[in-house]
Motif scaffolding. Structure first.
Motif, PDB file in Angstrom:
ATOM      1  N   ASN A  58       0.674  -1.399  -0.063  1.00 37.74           N
ATOM      2  CA  ASN A  58      -0.076   0.231   0.273  1.00 37.74           C
ATOM      3  C   ASN A  58       0.842   1.251  -0.075  1.00 37.74           C
ATOM      4  O   ASN A  58       0.410   2.315  -0.248  1.00 37.74           O
ATOM      5  N   TYR A  59       2.202   1.210   0.221  1.00 35.46           N
ATOM      6  CA  TYR A  59       3.000   2.275   0.249  1.00 35.46           C
ATOM      7  C   TYR A  59       3.193   3.047  -1.199  1.00 35.46           C
ATOM      8  O   TYR A  59       3.416   2.051  -1.802  1.00 35.46           O
ATOM      9  N   ARG A  60       2.922   4.194  -1.053  1.00 35.33           N
ATOM     10  CA  ARG A  60       3.358   4.964  -2.577  1.00 35.33           C
ATOM     11  C   ARG A  60       4.274   6.025  -2.172  1.00 35.33           C
ATOM     12  O   ARG A  60       4.958   6.439  -3.025  1.00 35.33           O
ATOM     13  N   VAL A  61       4.238   6.663  -0.931  1.00 31.11           N
ATOM     14  CA  VAL A  61       5.269   7.703  -0.870  1.00 31.11           C
ATOM     15  C   VAL A  61       5.836   7.423   0.509  1.00 31.11           C
ATOM     16  O   VAL A  61       5.360   7.084   1.518  1.00 31.11           O
ATOM     17  N   LEU A  62       7.349   7.668   0.698  1.00 31.76           N
ATOM     18  CA  LEU A  62       8.162   7.936   1.691  1.00 31.76           C
ATOM     19  C   LEU A  62       8.590   9.224   2.213  1.00 31.76           C
ATOM     20  O   LEU A  62       9.306  10.083   1.160  1.00 31.76           O
ATOM     21  N   PHE A  63       8.095   9.721   3.518  1.00 21.75           N
ATOM     22  CA  PHE A  63       8.507  10.782   3.948  1.00 21.75           C
ATOM     23  C   PHE A  63       9.269  10.744   5.004  1.00 21.75           C
ATOM     24  O   PHE A  63       9.109  10.206   6.112  1.00 21.75           O
ATOM     25  N   THR A  64      10.487  11.559   5.025  1.00 26.25           N
ATOM     26  CA  THR A  64      11.416  11.473   6.059  1.00 26.25           C
ATOM     27  C   THR A  64      12.312  12.670   6.443  1.00 26.25           C
ATOM     28  O   THR A  64      12.464  13.383   5.223  1.00 26.25           O
ATOM     29  N   SER A  65      12.673  12.954   7.419  1.00 26.20           N
ATOM     30  CA  SER A  65      13.690  13.933   7.501  1.00 26.20           C
ATOM     31  C   SER A  65      15.320  13.577   7.327  1.00 26.20           C
ATOM     32  O   SER A  65      15.396  12.543   7.289  1.00 26.20           O
ATOM     33  N   SER A  66      16.084  14.567   7.297  1.00 23.99           N
ATOM     34  CA  SER A  66      17.489  14.233   6.931  1.00 23.99           C
ATOM     35  C   SER A  66      18.203  13.836   8.110  1.00 23.99           C
ATOM     36  O   SER A  66      19.264  13.489   7.735  1.00 23.99           O
ATOM     37  N   VAL A  67      17.649  13.376   8.948  1.00 28.37           N
ATOM     38  CA  VAL A  67      18.416  12.953  10.080  1.00 28.37           C
ATOM     39  C   VAL A  67      18.506  11.249   9.892  1.00 28.37           C
ATOM     40  O   VAL A  67      19.548  10.761  10.040  1.00 28.37           O
ATOM     41  N   LEU A  68      17.818  10.924   8.948  1.00 26.69           N
ATOM     42  CA  LEU A  68      17.922   9.586   8.583  1.00 26.69           C
ATOM     43  C   LEU A  68      18.655   9.198   7.371  1.00 26.69           C
ATOM     44  O   LEU A  68      18.646  10.001   6.520  1.00 26.69           O
ATOM     45  N   ASN A  69      19.519   8.365   7.246  1.00 27.82           N
ATOM     46  CA  ASN A  69      20.531   7.867   6.143  1.00 27.82           C
ATOM     47  C   ASN A  69      19.491   7.060   5.294  1.00 27.82           C
ATOM     48  O   ASN A  69      19.349   6.050   5.247  1.00 27.82           O
ATOM     49  N   LEU A  70      18.998   8.140   4.444  1.00 28.90           N
ATOM     50  CA  LEU A  70      17.849   7.577   3.474  1.00 28.90           C
ATOM     51  C   LEU A  70      18.620   6.489   2.452  1.00 28.90           C
ATOM     52  O   LEU A  70      17.816   5.495   2.174  1.00 28.90           O
ATOM     53  N   ALA A  71      19.883   6.696   2.083  1.00 29.73           N
ATOM     54  CA  ALA A  71      20.324   5.876   1.227  1.00 29.73           C
ATOM     55  C   ALA A  71      20.754   4.380   1.467  1.00 29.73           C
ATOM     56  O   ALA A  71      20.501   3.230   1.163  1.00 29.73           O
ATOM     57  N   GLU A  72      20.959   4.235   3.070  1.00 31.24           N
ATOM     58  CA  GLU A  72      21.208   2.916   3.763  1.00 31.24           C
ATOM     59  C   GLU A  72      19.843   2.407   3.864  1.00 31.24           C
ATOM     60  O   GLU A  72      19.597   1.147   3.600  1.00 31.24           O
ATOM     61  N   LEU A  73      18.703   3.018   4.201  1.00 31.49           N
ATOM     62  CA  LEU A  73      17.601   2.394   4.159  1.00 31.49           C
ATOM     63  C   LEU A  73      17.015   1.632   3.081  1.00 31.49           C
ATOM     64  O   LEU A  73      16.674   0.650   2.964  1.00 31.49           O
TER      65      LEU A  73
END
Length: 467
Positions: A58-73
């Motif tokens: 069901n996920y279509r959009v991922l929203f996060t702040s820049s504290v998270l290492n998005l590349a790793e995730l």
């Protein structure tokens, strides 16, 4: 459940934004970590969320702040890589102030850069935040001893946009003293306006209104807070008028005492003027002109907010014999700078409130009773606390640097600590002058009512073949 929201540091403005979006955007699934040990959150949160976020089609959009290492995730969770990935910058680590250059950990800024490379949309809470980040990438990467990556700004900039932090300004009319009610504009409640053209027309119409008595600074009633029943108001203890006026006169006569002390909840930001009518109200208003200047500092108790300059300025005012009151608010964390304990001893009876206000209403009451809000920050990419204080009728004084020139007109900016001292010196001698000023800061730009359409578009899923 189409929007996956992730916050690795769920506190302060990060929490405020996520709570607002979760409440206003339908179909959100939220995963957070508490606002503790920031450095470890930045280092390890991606692995934690990899294991705790359940797979979902069901996920279509991922929203996060820049504290998270998005590349790793997304590397660890390929199923999340195909989502529309929105990265929101509350602050950036490339220009975050450190006390010594060797204290800067290269990894934090590097993580933010590679997160931008994998994100689809990169959003900043101010133009200053965006430009300071993008313009620093080249210099930052020169810290790598060899084999440096090239043209990173060229790849990242097209993804970037500015979307101001949205604030839900509450109705604070019931907390305002008479002098703030008297000379500020009343702005009609527009939270029910849904059409953009109608909203623009209403804003233009309201900008032409002047002379209403009730204070609604810029867009004070855009989103009213919880309504209080008339019965609840009637149950508040009404002060004895003669005692109230004697108390106010005592404040005028005695520099060494205060009607409000420290964490005394009973008297915290109590406004006798707002509860008296007729001639008593007029007398109270006249007396309030001679009450000491009330200065508020509503920031985190950390070195990047530069409390040393703030307290040094106040102590200089005190040494010159000027009378003022101060409220030092804001959150504290593990390492509180020593200057706070020292300043509390030195300022003594000049202190009206000291420490974090756990109740939002108590916090707003203090802001409403204050005259001036001050920032001495060495780091600020937006500044929610300053705008909340302006909403409560406080006259702002900010450094002529960082994000402040983007938000505040030049009249509210100072270039040096000496300029700040001179402004405060004048206001301490004539506090009635600052209380008569109409604050001309456009708060509407930062209201959720104005920004909600853009955030909803941002978090709308785009048609993609691989979804």
């Amino acid at each position: 459940m189409s929007v996956l929201m992730i916050e690795a540091f769920y506190g302060g403005s990060h929490k405020q934004l996520l709570d607002l979006l979760q409440e206003e955007i339908k179909g959100c699934s939220v995963f957070t970590l508490t606002a503790k040990k920031w450095h470890w959150r930045a280092r390890t949160a991606a692995l934690y969320f990899t294991q705790t976020i359940p797979p979902s089609e069901n996920y279509r959009v991922l929203f996060t702040s820049s504290v998270l290492n998005l590349a790793e995730l997304v590397a660890l969770r390929p199923d999340l890589a195909k989502l529309k990935k929105v990265l929101y910058f509350h602050e950036n680590q490339l220009v975050y102030p450190v006390r010594k250059s060797q204290e800067r950990d290269f990894q934090y800024g590097y993580n933010q850069v590679i997160s931008c490379l994998v994100a689809d949309v990169v959003v900043f809470n101010s133009a200053f935040n965006m430009e300071s980040f993008l313009m620093s990438i080249g210099t930052f990467m020169k810290l790598i001893p060899d084999h440096r990556p090239k043209e990173l700004e060229k790849h990242i900039r097209p993804k970037c946009q500015v979307l101001y932090f949205p604030i839900r300004f509450p109705d604070i009319t019931r907390f305002l003293p008479v002098h703030k009610l008297d000379h500020n504009l009343q702005m009609t409640d527009i939270q029910e306006v849904g059409d953009d053209k109608a909203l623009e027309s209403l804003i233009a119409m309201q900008n032409c209104k002047a002379g209403d008595r009730l204070m609604r600074n810029s867009f004070s009633c855009l989103e009213p807070g919880p309504a209080e029943s008339q019965d609840a108001r009637n149950q508040e203890r009404l002060p004895n008028p003669s005692e109230t006026l004697n108390e106010l006169n005592c404040i005028k006569r005695t520099e060494g005492t205060s009607a409000y002390r420290g964490e005394d909840k009973e008297h915290m930001a109590f406004n006798p003027c707002s509860m008296l009518g007729g001639n008593l109200e007029e007398n109270c208003s006249a007396t309030s002109e001679h009450m000491p200047l009330h200065i508020v500092w509503p920031h985190r108790w950390e070195h990047d907010k530069n409390p040393e300059v703030f307290f040094k300025t106040l102590l200089k005012l005190k040494e010159t014999g000027l009378c003022f009151k101060v409220s030092v608010l804001g959150e504290t964390f593990m390492d509180v700078p020593d200057i706070f304990a020292e300043a509390r001893r030195e300022l003594g009876s000049s202190i009206m409130h000291w420490g974090y206000q756990s109740s939002k209403d108590d916090y707003l009451k203090v802001l409403c009773m204050a005259d001036i809000v001050i920032s001495t920050a060495k780091h600020e990419f937006f500044g929610v606390a300053m705008l909340e204080a302006v909403h409560c009728g406080c006259y702002p004084l900010c450094p002529k640097a960082l994000v402040y020139p983007e938000i505040f007109p030049d009249v509210y900016l100072y270039s040096t600590p000496e300029q700040l001292f001179k402004r405060l010196q004048n206001f301490c001698g004539r506090p009635d002058l600052v209380r008569k000023k109409v604050i001309k800061v456009d708060l509407a730009r930062f209201s959720w009512v104005v920004l909600r359409g853009k955030f909803r578009s941002l978090l709308a899923a785009e048609a993609r073949e691989d979804l």
